[in-house]
Scaffold this motif. Structure first.
Motif, PDB file in Angstrom:
ATOM      1  N   ASP A 266     -95.266  -5.296 -24.988  1.00 15.08           N
ATOM      2  CA  ASP A 266     -95.124  -3.873 -25.273  1.00 15.08           C
ATOM      3  C   ASP A 266     -94.084  -3.275 -24.332  1.00 15.08           C
ATOM      4  N   SER A 267     -92.953  -2.845 -24.882  1.00 18.53           N
ATOM      5  CA  SER A 267     -91.858  -2.318 -24.063  1.00 18.53           C
ATOM      6  C   SER A 267     -92.254  -1.009 -23.379  1.00 18.53           C
ATOM      7  N   PHE A 268     -91.862  -0.879 -22.114  1.00 24.10           N
ATOM      8  CA  PHE A 268     -92.126   0.341 -21.352  1.00 24.10           C
ATOM      9  C   PHE A 268     -91.014   1.372 -21.574  1.00 24.10           C
ATOM     10  N   TYR A 269     -91.390   2.637 -21.508  1.00 30.26           N
ATOM     11  CA  TYR A 269     -90.415   3.727 -21.527  1.00 30.26           C
ATOM     12  C   TYR A 269     -91.031   4.935 -20.832  1.00 30.26           C
ATOM     13  N   MET A 270     -90.203   5.944 -20.523  1.00 30.91           N
ATOM     14  CA  MET A 270     -90.680   7.149 -19.857  1.00 30.91           C
ATOM     15  C   MET A 270     -90.781   8.307 -20.856  1.00 30.91           C
ATOM     16  N   GLU A 271     -91.872   9.074 -20.742  1.00 32.89           N
ATOM     17  CA  GLU A 271     -92.044  10.276 -21.548  1.00 32.89           C
ATOM     18  C   GLU A 271     -92.809  11.298 -20.731  1.00 32.89           C
ATOM     19  N   ASP A 272     -92.225  12.468 -20.536  1.00 28.92           N
ATOM     20  CA  ASP A 272     -92.844  13.534 -19.731  1.00 28.92           C
ATOM     21  C   ASP A 272     -93.265  13.008 -18.364  1.00 28.92           C
ATOM     22  N   GLU A 273     -92.387  12.221 -17.768  1.00 32.05           N
ATOM     23  CA  GLU A 273     -92.577  11.661 -16.429  1.00 32.05           C
ATOM     24  C   GLU A 273     -93.770  10.704 -16.355  1.00 32.05           C
ATOM     25  N   LYS A 274     -94.168  10.165 -17.495  1.00 30.03           N
ATOM     26  CA  LYS A 274     -95.237   9.168 -17.534  1.00 30.03           C
ATOM     27  C   LYS A 274     -94.713   7.864 -18.121  1.00 30.03           C
ATOM     28  N   VAL A 275     -95.217   6.759 -17.593  1.00 30.37           N
ATOM     29  CA  VAL A 275     -94.859   5.450 -18.137  1.00 30.37           C
ATOM     30  C   VAL A 275     -95.741   5.173 -19.353  1.00 30.37           C
ATOM     31  N   LYS A 276     -95.103   4.868 -20.479  1.00 33.33           N
ATOM     32  CA  LYS A 276     -95.838   4.533 -21.696  1.00 33.33           C
ATOM     33  C   LYS A 276     -95.280   3.263 -22.311  1.00 33.33           C
ATOM     34  N   THR A 277     -95.945   2.746 -23.333  1.00 31.29           N
ATOM     35  CA  THR A 277     -95.441   1.580 -24.053  1.00 31.29           C
ATOM     36  C   THR A 277     -95.211   1.957 -25.511  1.00 31.29           C
ATOM     37  N   ARG A 278     -94.181   1.367 -26.115  1.00 27.34           N
ATOM     38  CA  ARG A 278     -93.824   1.729 -27.489  1.00 27.34           C
ATOM     39  C   ARG A 278     -94.806   1.142 -28.506  1.00 27.34           C
ATOM     40  N   THR A 279     -95.428   0.045 -28.161  1.00 24.00           N
ATOM     41  CA  THR A 279     -96.508  -0.534 -28.959  1.00 24.00           C
ATOM     42  C   THR A 279     -97.709  -0.713 -28.043  1.00 24.00           C
ATOM     43  N   ASN A 280     -98.834  -1.096 -28.612  1.00 30.47           N
ATOM     44  CA  ASN A 280    -100.042  -1.200 -27.787  1.00 30.47           C
ATOM     45  C   ASN A 280    -100.843  -2.447 -28.143  1.00 30.47           C
ATOM     46  N   HIS A 281    -100.133  -3.569 -28.221  1.00 30.94           N
ATOM     47  CA  HIS A 281    -100.831  -4.827 -28.480  1.00 30.94           C
ATOM     48  C   HIS A 281    -101.821  -5.151 -27.374  1.00 30.94           C
ATOM     49  N   HIS A 282    -101.543  -4.663 -26.159  1.00 29.83           N
ATOM     50  CA  HIS A 282    -102.421  -4.947 -25.022  1.00 29.83           C
ATOM     51  C   HIS A 282    -103.694  -4.109 -25.044  1.00 29.83           C
TER      52      HIS A 282
END
Length: 363
Positions: free
Chosen positions: A268-284
């Motif tokens: 699941d690739s990481f990215y930043m949104e509203d100063e939070k670390v998120k993932t583009r998918t959520n297989h985990h």
């Protein structure tokens, strides 16, 4: 024998299906927490038997009576002790099962382990009846978690191969969860729900039963909850979930599906949104290394068909040590999955509050 679990928050469940009462002791709750017993009772009512055509006709009020642990509606530092009386038992329905164990049930293993002294009425302490105090404990833990912005909800994902729409594991809202759990038959797609009901009705008409899957999600869980190795999110929650009678499988996120992926597909690739670390998918499924990632925590729980069916089954007469047949009498669910949804939610809430308190000692 232990019917207790937990570290910072510990629950102990006691009683049997046909004993005078069943109950739970909850230790380690943070003090000063308001507990709305009406809300807790409403949660417990979701798993109560005898309310519709797809559950057992055994009717129990499942009215909780709190004996200790609350003062003026708040936790006071004393363990909560709560009981639920058993008021509608038919013990004679189970007399034959003492010597003729039900296939796929604990009758045989309990007979051997407890040397014939076990309470076999209604399955004794192996009965799904014991999920009533589990649900009360879960309802208490859920109120404390919700006060911290952590919300859990579930739905029927599948029954007899008929499937509901899965949760959107990237974007689940509190409103999504509340909308589905308020339904009498908790599914997202009502058409799929109707197909499931028809499957349950067919099983009942044939004296048979059917299994299925419950999907549960938690949102608002902060990053960093979980204590690897053995108290990681998956480890802790699985232990409680597998304690629910009839559970035969638990998977988080993509679960067994990851076995068919390449690394580039599963990661699941990481990215930043509203100063939070998120993932583009959520297989985990919201857990990395047994620690919450901040993404929705998703789990699916598989339930076997109810072992108690009226169809003739081959078994052994333990008294004469010879084969025989058994047609189970009594009142049983043709499918336990609809009533299991709050049980799964409760188990998840209990495990999460324990881990949350472990991560925030003295909160």
């Amino acid at each position: 024998m232990s019917s207790s679990i937990g570290d910072a928050v510990k629950i102990s469940i006691f009683g049997q299906s046909h004993s005078e009462a069943i109950g739970v002791i909850i230790e380690g709750l943070p003090v000063g927490e308001s507990i709305d017993l009406e809300v807790a009772q409403a949660f417990l009512d979701r798993r109560a038997p005898g309310k519709n055509a797809y559950s057992t006709p055994r009717k129990e009020a499942d009215q909780v009576r709190v004996l200790s642990g609350l003062f003026e509606g708040k936790t006071c530092g004393v363990p909560i002790c709560a009981i639920i009386e058993n008021t509608n038992t038919r013990s004679k329905d189970y007399s034959e099962l003492k010597i003729k164990p039900r296939p796929a049930h604990a009758d045989f293993t309990a007979e051997v382990k407890y040397k014939g002294f076990q309470d076999y009425r209604g399955g004794g302490h192996f009965s799904g009846r014991l999920t009533a105090p589990l649900c009360f404990a879960g309802a208490v833990c859920m109120q404390i978690l919700e006060r911290r912005g952590i919300h859990t909800g579930g739905h029927i994902f599948a029954i007899g191969g008929k499937k509901d729409i899965p949760f959107d594991d990237i974007c689940i809202t509190k409103e999504n969860l509340q909308q589905v759990i308020q339904k009498e038959f908790p599914v997202q797609d009502d058409a799929a729900g109707e197909a499931m009901r028809e499957t349950i009705a067919s099983a009942r008409a044939e004296g048979d039963s059917v299994g299925g899957i419950v999907e549960c999600a938690t949102i608002g869980l902060p990053v960093g909850i979980g204590e690897p190795m053995f108290d990681g999110l998956e480890s802790k929650l699985s232990q409680i979930l597998f304690a629910i009678p009839a559970v035969k499988g638990v998977e988080f996120g993509e679960g067994f599906g990851v076995a068919e992926f390449w690394g580039s597909e599963n990661n699941d690739s990481f990215y930043m949104e509203d100063e939070k670390v998120k993932t583009r998918t959520n297989h985990h499924g919201g857990s990395l290394g047994g620690i919450s990632s901040g993404m929705p925590l998703t789990v699916r729980v598989a339930f076997k068909p109810t072992p108690s069916i009226s169809k003739a089954q081959e078994t052994i007469d333990l008294k004469i040590k010879n084969k025989t047949t058994l047609e189970v009498k009594g009142r049983h669910d043709p499918c336990i999955v609809p009533r299991a949804v709050p049980c799964v939610e409760a188990a998840v809430a209990i495990g999460l509050l324990d881990l949350y308190c472990m991560a925030n000692r003295g909160m």
